[in-house]
Design a protein around this motif. Structure first.
Motif, mmCIF file in Angstrom:
data_model
loop_
_atom_site.group_PDB
_atom_site.id
_atom_site.type_symbol
_atom_site.label_atom_id
_atom_site.label_comp_id
_atom_site.label_asym_id
_atom_site.label_seq_id
_atom_site.Cartn_x
_atom_site.Cartn_y
_atom_site.Cartn_z
ATOM 1 N N VAL A 136 -21.477 -14.908 -1.621
ATOM 2 C CA VAL A 136 -22.398 -13.814 -1.609
ATOM 3 C C VAL A 136 -23.192 -13.723 -2.674
ATOM 4 C CG1 VAL A 136 -22.480 -11.342 -1.792
ATOM 5 C CG2 VAL A 136 -20.702 -12.112 -0.371
ATOM 6 N N ALA A 137 -24.742 -13.953 -2.423
ATOM 7 C CA ALA A 137 -25.525 -14.234 -3.249
ATOM 8 C C ALA A 137 -25.653 -13.325 -4.537
ATOM 9 C CB ALA A 137 -27.009 -14.285 -2.557
ATOM 10 N N PHE A 138 -25.720 -11.894 -4.074
ATOM 11 C CA PHE A 138 -25.918 -11.008 -5.111
ATOM 12 C C PHE A 138 -24.807 -9.874 -4.862
ATOM 13 C CE2 PHE A 138 -30.069 -12.812 -4.823
ATOM 14 C CZ PHE A 138 -30.484 -12.994 -6.051
ATOM 15 N N PRO A 139 -23.680 -9.882 -5.303
ATOM 16 C CA PRO A 139 -22.645 -8.944 -4.943
ATOM 17 C C PRO A 139 -22.849 -7.412 -5.436
ATOM 18 C CG PRO A 139 -21.749 -11.028 -6.063
ATOM 19 C CD PRO A 139 -23.163 -11.233 -6.080
ATOM 20 N N GLU A 140 -23.730 -7.458 -6.499
ATOM 21 C CA GLU A 140 -23.855 -5.979 -7.060
ATOM 22 C C GLU A 140 -24.880 -5.221 -6.101
ATOM 23 O OE1 GLU A 140 -27.273 -8.712 -8.504
ATOM 24 O OE2 GLU A 140 -25.248 -8.793 -8.281
ATOM 25 N N ARG A 141 -25.473 -5.812 -4.965
ATOM 26 C CA ARG A 141 -26.315 -5.280 -4.252
ATOM 27 C C ARG A 141 -25.719 -5.030 -2.651
ATOM 28 N NH1 ARG A 141 -31.886 -4.921 -5.372
ATOM 29 N NH2 ARG A 141 -32.424 -6.127 -7.478
ATOM 30 N N ASN A 142 -24.580 -5.268 -2.728
ATOM 31 C CA ASN A 142 -23.756 -4.963 -1.550
ATOM 32 C C ASN A 142 -22.466 -4.072 -1.918
ATOM 33 O OD1 ASN A 142 -24.601 -7.492 0.416
ATOM 34 N ND2 ASN A 142 -24.674 -7.973 -1.484
ATOM 35 N N VAL A 143 -22.602 -3.033 -0.906
ATOM 36 C CA VAL A 143 -21.545 -1.842 -1.183
ATOM 37 C C VAL A 143 -20.919 -1.548 0.072
ATOM 38 C CG1 VAL A 143 -20.861 0.386 -2.123
ATOM 39 C CG2 VAL A 143 -22.716 -1.083 -3.143
ATOM 40 N N GLY A 144 -19.564 -1.423 0.390
ATOM 41 C CA GLY A 144 -19.054 -1.233 1.530
ATOM 42 C C GLY A 144 -18.166 0.035 1.371
ATOM 43 N N THR A 145 -17.826 0.381 2.716
ATOM 44 C CA THR A 145 -16.793 1.703 2.959
ATOM 45 C C THR A 145 -16.304 1.586 4.284
ATOM 46 O OG1 THR A 145 -16.695 4.064 2.914
ATOM 47 C CG2 THR A 145 -18.682 3.077 4.194
ATOM 48 N N VAL A 146 -15.328 2.294 4.824
ATOM 49 C CA VAL A 146 -14.758 2.333 5.805
ATOM 50 C C VAL A 146 -14.964 3.603 6.430
ATOM 51 C CG1 VAL A 146 -12.419 1.948 6.939
ATOM 52 C CG2 VAL A 146 -12.641 0.779 4.650
ATOM 53 N N MET A 196 -9.252 -2.658 8.912
ATOM 54 C CA MET A 196 -8.998 -2.182 7.743
ATOM 55 C C MET A 196 -8.636 -3.296 6.515
ATOM 56 S SD MET A 196 -9.493 0.635 5.839
ATOM 57 C CE MET A 196 -8.853 1.406 4.437
ATOM 58 N N ARG A 197 -7.481 -4.024 7.014
ATOM 59 C CA ARG A 197 -7.107 -5.184 6.404
ATOM 60 C C ARG A 197 -8.171 -6.067 5.991
ATOM 61 N NH1 ARG A 197 -0.977 -6.058 8.621
ATOM 62 N NH2 ARG A 197 -0.279 -3.910 7.818
ATOM 63 N N ALA A 198 -9.113 -6.377 7.126
ATOM 64 C CA ALA A 198 -10.102 -7.292 6.901
ATOM 65 C C ALA A 198 -11.221 -7.127 5.893
ATOM 66 C CB ALA A 198 -10.760 -7.732 8.220
ATOM 67 N N ILE A 199 -11.540 -5.894 5.715
ATOM 68 C CA ILE A 199 -12.591 -5.432 4.910
ATOM 69 C C ILE A 199 -12.050 -5.179 3.435
ATOM 70 C CG2 ILE A 199 -12.291 -3.031 4.953
ATOM 71 C CD1 ILE A 199 -15.309 -2.874 4.746
ATOM 72 N N GLU A 200 -10.634 -5.108 3.140
ATOM 73 C CA GLU A 200 -9.948 -4.801 2.073
ATOM 74 C C GLU A 200 -9.886 -6.481 1.602
ATOM 75 O OE1 GLU A 200 -7.074 -1.301 2.231
ATOM 76 O OE2 GLU A 200 -6.384 -3.126 3.220
ATOM 77 N N ARG A 201 -9.610 -7.294 2.406
ATOM 78 C CA ARG A 201 -9.434 -9.022 1.860
ATOM 79 C C ARG A 201 -10.609 -9.466 1.536
ATOM 80 N NH1 ARG A 201 -7.474 -10.265 6.323
ATOM 81 N NH2 ARG A 201 -9.081 -11.340 7.289
ATOM 82 N N PHE A 257 -14.715 -11.700 -1.996
ATOM 83 C CA PHE A 257 -16.074 -11.908 -2.361
ATOM 84 C C PHE A 257 -16.512 -11.219 -3.775
ATOM 85 C CE2 PHE A 257 -15.736 -13.945 1.857
ATOM 86 C CZ PHE A 257 -16.537 -14.966 1.584
ATOM 87 N N GLY A 258 -15.524 -10.392 -4.054
ATOM 88 C CA GLY A 258 -15.914 -9.587 -5.343
ATOM 89 C C GLY A 258 -16.980 -8.507 -5.101
#
Length: 472
Positions: free
Chosen positions: A52-62, A84-89, A94-95
């Motif tokens: 991932v090029a810029f990890p700090e510019r990517n934020v996830g949720t469920v 759910m397990r996939a997004i956790e992994r 990818f930090g």
């Protein structure tokens, strides 16, 4: 083409490369993601050995698949648990930051972005969800993307897109009693048509829009995609800044002052050129309800199912919708019964939405009508907590609503909250497509939260101005 608009300014500032033929590589300032559209994108990164090029510019949720009755792992739905397990992994590998239910910051992606101050004026914001336009309420260019574009954003923090025309929607005047932001956008879509925004960004302006809260502006921008537009926005103003100040990810101190100065510079110029302008009078807007299978097929709640359109193509679509919904030409909408009442979604799942419903119900002694299943689903954990802190949960449950855990719930039905068979839902969500709420034969009537409440307590479509006349 338009010039001097907020859209032009923000778009031009984010161009990485002009690819010709109105195609541009655009820097994405903020990428929000959720579990429903990201697993294949992460898989493609792994296949290519990319980070991932810029990890700090990517934020996830469920949000899409999470159950709202009881959040216990593993989920009873095997596919939901797998996602759910996939997004956790993936976020761990990818930090990336994940607003997991364990953090207490989870919720619908288009609710938590503004809530956390991640959404800011002047940004380009992308998400694998068409209702990303919600964030345009802050003066951002926000748009939905597909899975391959999610991959591109993760790998390069940019996306290829064309530059749109800009149509200005000007709404002036004072709204009548019982008329909400949801009714404004339903009225706009009714007038423009389901494809009226194709190829356009919609700028919302006028005294009516300026008087709206940020929650109300988000409701309007959320639904521009239902008119075929990809982007919708409001110019940032003091209401915007007051909402944002002090949010966890918002600028602070001297950075705040600099940010506000910059945000003010983005506003469309007085002499800005628009590709088109549409003017509407707030006095002409009534509480609205859809009768068909797209958002343009709507009428005032005290109106009737309309007659056949004049042109043949529209008549075929009209008749198909009428038969699916089981309504007759000239039938009063107030004679349409409901089986389910749903208040929630990224359109109307914020504290202010539930606060208004609680206000009209409180002290009336009204309860959900026999045979009606009523769900109140907060858009985030923060919204849920605020409902409890303000005692709104007690008012809702006393009236017969079931207060659920936060999530997308019955808006998209990728969880256990679904219509059954030919049930009819009075819904504060954003789509009435066939099968949208989980049953291929289920029927959805889109309306404002207080109109949903009116339908819930009467058992049929009802005018909230009449049902809750004592709450005025």
């Amino acid at each position: 083409m338009s010039t001097g608009t907020l859209y032009d300014k923000v778009f031009d500032q984010h161009v990485v490369r002009d690819l010709g033929d109105q195609q541009y590589q655009i820097l994405v300032g903020l990428h929000l993601f959720h579990e429903a559209t990201t697993a294949p994108a992460f898989a493609m990164l792994r296949e290519r050995g990319l980070n991932v090029a810029f990890p700090e510019r990517n934020v996830g949720t469920v949000d899409h698949i999470i159950p709202t009755d009881e959040v216990v792992r593993p989920f009873t739905d095997n596919l939901a648990e797998e996602m759910m397990r996939a997004i956790e992994r993936n976020t761990k590998d990818f930090g990336l930051r994940l607003l997991h239910p364990d953090t207490g910051l989870n919720g619908i992606v288009h609710v938590i972005g503004p809530e956390q101050g991640l959404t800011q004026p002047g940004m380009t914001i992308a998400c694998g969800d068409s209702h990303t336009a919600t964030h345009g309420a802050f003066g951002a260019i926000a748009f939905g993307v597909g899975t391959s574009q999610v991959r591109d954003i993760l790998a390069t923090q940019s996306v290829v897109m064309n530059k749109l025309k800009v149509r200005r929607i000007v709404v002036d005047g004072e709204l009548g009693v019982g008329v909400t932001a949801k009714d404004i956008i339903l009225h706009v879509i009714n007038k423009l048509g389901a494809n009226g925004g194709v190829g356009y960004t919609l700028e919302f302006a006028g005294s009516t829009i300026g008087a709206l809260s940020m929650d109300e502006r988000m409701t309007i921008c959320n639904m521009v995609v239902e008119a075929g537009a990809r982007v919708g926005y409001c110019n940032p103003d003091e209401t915007t800044f007051a909402y944002m100040k002090g949010r966890p990810s918002a600028p602070a101190g001297e950075d705040w002052d600099r940010a506000v100065t910059y945000w003010k510079s983005l506003v469309s110029e007085p002499d800005a050129v628009f590709d088109d302008e549409v003017h509407m009078d707030a006095a002409d807007i009534a509480p609205m309800v859809t009768w068909g299978v797209n958002l343009a097929q709507s009428v005032p709640v005290d109106g009737e199912v309309p007659g056949d359109p004049e042109d043949e193509a529209s008549r075929v679509a009209f008749e198909e919708a009428r038969q699916f919904m089981g309504v007759e030409i000239g039938q009063p909408m107030e004679k349409v019964g409901v089986d389910v009442a749903f208040i929630g979604s990224c359109t109307n799942g914020r504290t202010s939405d539930f606060r208004e419903v609680a206000r009209v119900l409180n002290g009336t002694g009204m309860r959900v009508a026999p045979g009606v299943r009523a769900l109140a689903v907060p858009g985030s954990r923060q919204v849920y907590n605020e409902l409890v802190e303000e005692g709104l949960d007690a008012i809702l449950t006393e009236a017969g609503f079931e207060l659920r855990q936060p999530g997308c719930s019955m808006c998209i039905a990728m969880n256990t909250d679904r219509l059954m068979g030919r049930e009819v839902a009075a819904s504060s969500s954003n789509r009435n497509f066939k099968g949208r709420q989980g049953s291929p034969t289920g029927r959805t009537l889109i309306m404002s939260p207080i109109s949903v409440a009116a339908a819930a307590v009467t058992g049929h479509v009802a005018d909230p101005r009449e049902v809750f006349s004592a709450a005025r």
